[in-house]
Design a protein around this motif. Structure first.
Motif, mmCIF file in Angstrom:
data_model
loop_
_atom_site.group_PDB
_atom_site.id
_atom_site.type_symbol
_atom_site.label_atom_id
_atom_site.label_comp_id
_atom_site.label_asym_id
_atom_site.label_seq_id
_atom_site.Cartn_x
_atom_site.Cartn_y
_atom_site.Cartn_z
ATOM 1 N N MET A 235 0.809 -1.216 0.000
ATOM 2 C CA MET A 235 0.000 0.000 0.000
ATOM 3 C C MET A 235 0.843 1.268 0.000
ATOM 4 O O MET A 235 0.494 2.266 -0.640
ATOM 5 C CB MET A 235 -0.950 0.001 1.197
ATOM 6 N N GLU A 236 1.970 1.238 0.697
ATOM 7 C CA GLU A 236 2.864 2.386 0.722
ATOM 8 C C GLU A 236 3.325 2.738 -0.692
ATOM 9 O O GLU A 236 3.475 3.916 -1.034
ATOM 10 C CB GLU A 236 4.054 2.090 1.624
ATOM 11 N N ALA A 237 3.537 1.716 -1.509
ATOM 12 C CA ALA A 237 3.944 1.934 -2.897
ATOM 13 C C ALA A 237 2.760 2.400 -3.745
ATOM 14 O O ALA A 237 2.898 3.303 -4.573
ATOM 15 C CB ALA A 237 4.530 0.649 -3.472
ATOM 16 N N VAL A 238 1.606 1.777 -3.548
ATOM 17 C CA VAL A 238 0.406 2.145 -4.315
ATOM 18 C C VAL A 238 0.089 3.625 -4.120
ATOM 19 O O VAL A 238 -0.275 4.331 -5.066
ATOM 20 C CB VAL A 238 -0.794 1.275 -3.903
ATOM 21 N N LYS A 239 0.263 4.111 -2.897
ATOM 22 C CA LYS A 239 -0.022 5.520 -2.604
ATOM 23 C C LYS A 239 0.976 6.464 -3.270
ATOM 24 O O LYS A 239 0.698 7.657 -3.432
ATOM 25 C CB LYS A 239 -0.027 5.743 -1.090
ATOM 26 N N ALA B 148 4.534 1.723 -11.369
ATOM 27 C CA ALA B 148 3.613 0.589 -11.327
ATOM 28 C C ALA B 148 4.054 -0.471 -10.331
ATOM 29 O O ALA B 148 5.215 -0.539 -9.919
ATOM 30 C CB ALA B 148 3.498 -0.031 -12.718
ATOM 31 N N THR B 149 3.093 -1.315 -9.983
ATOM 32 C CA THR B 149 3.350 -2.511 -9.195
ATOM 33 C C THR B 149 2.356 -3.571 -9.666
ATOM 34 O O THR B 149 1.435 -3.276 -10.429
ATOM 35 C CB THR B 149 3.206 -2.253 -7.685
ATOM 36 N N ALA B 150 2.552 -4.813 -9.236
ATOM 37 C CA ALA B 150 1.644 -5.894 -9.605
ATOM 38 C C ALA B 150 0.986 -6.449 -8.343
ATOM 39 O O ALA B 150 1.645 -6.643 -7.323
ATOM 40 C CB ALA B 150 2.392 -7.003 -10.336
ATOM 41 N N LEU B 151 -0.308 -6.679 -8.422
ATOM 42 C CA LEU B 151 -1.088 -7.149 -7.278
ATOM 43 C C LEU B 151 -0.617 -8.519 -6.814
ATOM 44 O O LEU B 151 -0.475 -9.445 -7.607
ATOM 45 C CB LEU B 151 -2.564 -7.211 -7.671
ATOM 46 N N ASN B 152 -0.393 -8.644 -5.510
ATOM 47 C CA ASN B 152 0.036 -9.917 -4.920
ATOM 48 C C ASN B 152 -0.442 -9.965 -3.479
ATOM 49 O O ASN B 152 0.351 -10.127 -2.548
ATOM 50 C CB ASN B 152 1.564 -10.063 -5.001
ATOM 51 N N ASP B 153 -1.726 -9.815 -3.286
ATOM 52 C CA ASP B 153 -2.339 -9.727 -1.967
ATOM 53 C C ASP B 153 -1.961 -10.930 -1.090
ATOM 54 O O ASP B 153 -2.417 -12.047 -1.331
ATOM 55 C CB ASP B 153 -3.855 -9.647 -2.142
ATOM 56 N N PRO B 154 -1.140 -10.735 -0.054
ATOM 57 C CA PRO B 154 -0.691 -11.864 0.766
ATOM 58 C C PRO B 154 -1.783 -12.433 1.675
ATOM 59 O O PRO B 154 -1.739 -13.617 2.017
ATOM 60 C CB PRO B 154 0.449 -11.275 1.592
ATOM 61 N N ILE B 155 -2.749 -11.601 2.058
ATOM 62 C CA ILE B 155 -3.838 -12.094 2.907
ATOM 63 C C ILE B 155 -4.653 -13.151 2.161
ATOM 64 O O ILE B 155 -4.909 -14.252 2.668
ATOM 65 C CB ILE B 155 -4.753 -10.938 3.360
ATOM 66 N N SER B 156 -5.051 -12.824 0.934
ATOM 67 C CA SER B 156 -5.834 -13.787 0.152
ATOM 68 C C SER B 156 -4.997 -15.010 -0.215
ATOM 69 O O SER B 156 -5.520 -16.121 -0.315
ATOM 70 C CB SER B 156 -6.401 -13.130 -1.108
ATOM 71 N N LEU B 157 -3.688 -14.808 -0.400
ATOM 72 C CA LEU B 157 -2.807 -15.937 -0.702
ATOM 73 C C LEU B 157 -2.727 -16.886 0.491
ATOM 74 O O LEU B 157 -2.800 -18.110 0.331
ATOM 75 C CB LEU B 157 -1.414 -15.429 -1.073
ATOM 76 N N GLY B 158 -2.571 -16.323 1.690
ATOM 77 C CA GLY B 158 -2.548 -17.149 2.895
ATOM 78 C C GLY B 158 -3.855 -17.887 3.104
ATOM 79 O O GLY B 158 -3.885 -19.049 3.518
ATOM 80 N N TYR C 15 -7.368 1.102 -5.724
ATOM 81 C CA TYR C 15 -6.776 0.124 -4.814
ATOM 82 C C TYR C 15 -6.357 0.720 -3.476
ATOM 83 O O TYR C 15 -6.072 -0.021 -2.529
ATOM 84 C CB TYR C 15 -5.558 -0.529 -5.472
ATOM 85 N N ILE C 16 -6.295 2.034 -3.390
ATOM 86 C CA ILE C 16 -5.855 2.659 -2.140
ATOM 87 C C ILE C 16 -6.881 2.425 -1.044
ATOM 88 O O ILE C 16 -8.074 2.659 -1.213
ATOM 89 C CB ILE C 16 -5.607 4.173 -2.341
ATOM 90 N N GLY C 17 -6.395 1.913 0.086
ATOM 91 C CA GLY C 17 -7.275 1.603 1.205
ATOM 92 C C GLY C 17 -6.495 1.498 2.495
ATOM 93 O O GLY C 17 -5.300 1.804 2.533
ATOM 94 N N PRO C 18 -7.133 1.041 3.567
ATOM 95 C CA PRO C 18 -6.491 0.995 4.878
ATOM 96 C C PRO C 18 -5.529 -0.170 5.086
ATOM 97 O O PRO C 18 -4.735 -0.174 6.019
ATOM 98 C CB PRO C 18 -7.671 0.899 5.836
ATOM 99 N N GLY C 19 -5.611 -1.182 4.222
ATOM 100 C CA GLY C 19 -4.769 -2.362 4.410
ATOM 101 C C GLY C 19 -3.316 -2.110 4.093
ATOM 102 O O GLY C 19 -2.966 -1.080 3.483
ATOM 103 N N GLU C 20 -2.458 -3.039 4.480
ATOM 104 C CA GLU C 20 -1.028 -2.882 4.204
ATOM 105 C C GLU C 20 -0.701 -3.215 2.750
ATOM 106 O O GLU C 20 0.296 -2.753 2.216
ATOM 107 C CB GLU C 20 -0.205 -3.761 5.139
ATOM 108 N N PHE C 21 -1.575 -4.007 2.113
ATOM 109 C CA PHE C 21 -1.417 -4.349 0.703
ATOM 110 C C PHE C 21 -2.723 -4.107 -0.028
ATOM 111 O O PHE C 21 -3.804 -4.198 0.560
ATOM 112 C CB PHE C 21 -1.015 -5.826 0.545
ATOM 113 N N ALA C 22 -2.610 -3.801 -1.310
ATOM 114 C CA ALA C 22 -3.818 -3.715 -2.147
ATOM 115 C C ALA C 22 -4.487 -5.077 -2.166
ATOM 116 O O ALA C 22 -3.817 -6.102 -2.230
ATOM 117 C CB ALA C 22 -3.434 -3.281 -3.558
ATOM 118 N N GLN C 23 -5.790 -5.055 -2.113
ATOM 119 C CA GLN C 23 -6.537 -6.305 -2.016
ATOM 120 C C GLN C 23 -7.075 -6.753 -3.369
ATOM 121 O O GLN C 23 -7.512 -5.923 -4.176
ATOM 122 C CB GLN C 23 -7.688 -6.164 -1.023
ATOM 123 N N ALA C 24 -7.064 -8.048 -3.598
ATOM 124 C CA ALA C 24 -7.610 -8.602 -4.818
ATOM 125 C C ALA C 24 -9.121 -8.399 -4.860
ATOM 126 O O ALA C 24 -9.778 -8.368 -3.823
ATOM 127 C CB ALA C 24 -7.300 -10.102 -4.886
#
Length: 327
Positions: free
Chosen positions: A258-262, A271-281, A316-325
């Motif tokens: 998220m720090e990068a997305v912002k 740019a960055t590529a989505l890799n949401d670790p929460i959904s992966l876990g 994609y900007i939100g409160p989480g630490e990573f952008a969410q899928a």
């Protein structure tokens, strides 16, 4: 703690002491370890490291999914040490876990641990980083596609002028680093004006990328862009560039931190590529539970990705630490 400890203290004490090699996340019940017909499913999760926000979130996603399912999750952090990881796996097997979830430090180096699991009749599922053999299934994302998405976007941004692109790499010998590099190289190959300078392996850690970028900038002051194998390292490079007045040097990473997305709407971070670790876990634990139940699973499960750039970063900007899928 990097040295392996034999954890023979009571389970309750293990769950309360973060300094121990293996910790436990209780699910719906806390009755004993695995291997009991009337107890909860016991999952052993051996992770490569916690020295990156991505891997911290991956653990949290797995723990939340295990708790939701009423399973016990026993966690071990290898701290980047494959010898410790093999010892951790042995310890998890001793705890009679029903199934192992492994995020390997090194795909080849972790083979002794996987062989021990096979000998003990404990099935293995890998997450994020695959292994050559021994796993029932792998849950991850197409890292080559991630590198290609970011490479294509960065190449477009550099345009006909091209320029020198410094690549800050992940871990030596790792499949993730290899694929993110290969995808990127293939994507920018069409632009003959782009010259890639392969930087050192910085193990996905920002502080190491800062040091690497400081050195690289001295040798390559004419750099046009930086591509790092994750956003944490890319942000480290961005910090150095800003400190040296290099506001026109473009930066790109992977993971959707998220720090990068912002940073993307301001323009320098392309740019960055989505890799949401929460959904992966979550997906990894879902797969582990299917394996434990004897259900058929695909050998390779792709959790999907997407490009995040100036066109859609705001979504994609939100409160989480990573952008969410799924946003």
């Amino acid at each position: 703690m990097r040295a392996f400890r034999s954890l023979t203290i009571p389970l309750l004490l293990v769950s309360l002491m973060s300094a121990c090699s293996v910790s436990t996340t209780p699910g719906g019940t806390t009755e004993g370890a695995g291997g009991q017909d009337d107890g909860p499913v016991a999952i052993g999760f051996s992770q490569a490291t916690q020295q990156s926000p991505f891997y911290v979130q991956l653990r949290e996603g797995a723990e939340a999914a295990a708790k939701q399912a009423g399973a016990e999750l026993y966690f071990a952090d290898a701290g980047g040490d494959v010898t410790k990881q093999n010892n951790d796996i042995q310890d998890l097997i001793t705890r009679q876990v029903d199934v192992l979830l492994i995020n390997p430090v090194d795909p080849q180096g972790v083979q002794p641990g996987i062989a021990a699991a096979e000998a003990a009749g404990v099935p293995v599922v890998t997450v994020d980083r695959p292994v050559p053999e021994g796993a029932v299934a792998h849950v991850g994302r197409d890292n080559k596609a991630m590198g290609a998405l970011v490479g294509k976007r960065l190449s477009e941004q550099l345009g006909a002028r091209g320029g020198k692109v410094i690549e800050i790499r992940g871990d030596a010998g790792g499949a993730v680093a290899r694929d993110r590099s290969a995808g990127f190289h293939e994507a920018v190959a069409a632009n003959a004006k782009i010259q890639i300078v392969e930087g050192p392996y910085s193990d996905y850690v920002r502080s190491k990328a800062v040091t690497a970028m400081q050195d690289l900038l001295q040798v390559h002051p004419d750099v046009a862009a930086v591509y790092a194998h994750n956003d944490d390292m890319a942000l480290g490079a961005l910090q150095v560039l800003k400190e040296n007045g290099k506001a026109k040097v473009l930066v790109a990473g992977v993971d959707g931190l998220m720090e990068a997305v912002k940073q993307i709407p301001s323009g320098q971070y392309v740019a960055t590529a989505l890799n949401d670790p929460i959904s992966l876990g979550t997906k990894a634990v879902e797969t582990v539970l299917k394996v434990q139940k004897g259900e058929k699973v695909e050998p390779s499960i792709d959790a999907g990705t997407a490009l995040i750039d100036t066109d859609n970063a705001g979504e994609y900007i939100g409160p989480g630490e990573f952008a969410q899928a799924g946003q």
